[in-house]
Structures are given as C-alpha cells and as structure tokens.
Design an enzyme around this catalytic site. Structure first.
Site, PDB file in Angstrom:
ATOM      1  N   HIS A  49       0.878  -1.328   0.021  1.00  0.00           N
ATOM      2  CA  HIS A  49      -0.101   0.068   0.032  1.00  0.00           C
ATOM      3  C   HIS A  49       0.856   1.278   0.133  1.00  0.00           C
ATOM      4  CE1 HIS A  49      -3.300  -2.648   0.791  1.00  0.00           C
ATOM      5  NE2 HIS A  49      -4.252  -1.692   0.719  1.00  0.00           N
ATOM      6  N   HIS A  63       1.020  -3.925   9.518  1.00  0.00           N
ATOM      7  CA  HIS A  63       2.603  -3.549   8.958  1.00  0.00           C
ATOM      8  C   HIS A  63       3.318  -2.867  10.406  1.00  0.00           C
ATOM      9  CE1 HIS A  63       2.572  -4.267   4.695  1.00  0.00           C
ATOM     10  NE2 HIS A  63       1.589  -3.722   4.622  1.00  0.00           N
TER      11      HIS A  63
END
Length: 164
Positions: free
Chosen positions: A76, A125
């Site tokens: 992303h 993450h």
C-alpha cells in the site's frame, strides 16, 4: 479504513486505468504508456521484494484486519507513493495555468501519509514496512522517470489536445 482501501495496489491500478483513459482521449499516448509501465512495474517490484524478504506480518492481540501475505515492504505504501508521485511529476510538468498545483501536490502527499499511517494503525505492518514501501516507491519512480526521460518519452499532464 478508507485511507487504507484507497491506497493499495489494486486501487492504484484502477486509478492508473482512469489516467490511461484520460490520456488516451486527450492524445497523450506517451504519458498513457509511461504511467502504466511505472505503476505496473512498481507493483511487480513490490511482489518480488515481498517474496525475497518473506517477513511475517505483525502479531497484534486484537487486529482490525488480518492478512496472510508477507509484510515487507508495504504494498500500500509503495503503490500510493508511486501513483501519487506520478501525479506530482505530471503536475510539475503542467502548464502554468494549473494554479491549483500546490494544493493538489499537498493533497497527494497527505493522501500518501494517511494510507501509510492506516497500515500501521490496522496492525498489518510494522512502521519499517511502511517506510521501506515509501522508499521503494520513490526509488522506482525516480528510476522510471529518469529512464523515460533518457528515452525521450514525455510525461505530460493530460490536458486537452490542441485543436488542429
């Protein structure tokens, strides 16, 4: 979150498809091809790096989202940086009449920051994954733009084609 969903590789390809359509209609074929190559090549690079590193996702007690793919680098973060960076490059080449350029560039940077922050917030993450994704995106974009410039492939803002 909306920021996270609005910045992944799939949605970045959709944004790129829209940009390609606009460029095609406006006869900016070099920008159409260059933009598609930059975004799709960056997505391929990210997948390759994920499989090279094979870093597991963070273990969070009550995650807001659970993913089973590799974590490093953040796709992303890379995808939003590459597409957002491409928009900044195109806007920097725009004609002076594009007065909203500074506001648009700030908006793009804020969008990238929101996407990156959302990945850590969701627990999918580590901050270093996101940072690596941003650096990967910047490096890929710089290499791609320099290569296209070397080959004299112009990246022009897709304004209306001149009337002949």
């Amino acid at each position: 979150t909306l920021e996270s969903a609005g910045g992944g590789t799939a949605i970045s390809r959709a944004y790129t498809f829209a940009l390609v359509l606009i460029c095609s209609v406006r006869k900016r074929l070099a920008t159409e091809d260059g933009g598609a190559i930059i975004v799709c090549g960056g997505a391929g690079l990210n997948v390759g790096l994920k499989h090279l590193v094979e870093r597991a996702r963070p273990v969070v007690e009550a995650p807001l989202l659970t993913l089973f793919s590799y974590s490093f680098p953040s796709g992303h973060a890379a995808a939003s940086t590459i597409f957002g960076g491409l928009l900044v490059v195109l806007m920097s080449h725009a004609q002076p009449e594009f007065r909203a350029r500074r506001i648009a560039i700030i908006a793009v940077i804020l969008w990238i920051a929101c996407v990156c922050a959302s990945r850590v917030y969701l627990g999918v993450h580590y901050p270093t994954d996101v940072l690596a994704g941003v650096f990967e995106g910047i490096a890929w974009l710089m290499l791609s733009v320099a290569t296209l410039d070397y080959w004299r492939v112009p990246l022009d803002w897709p304004r209306a084609a001149p009337v002949t």
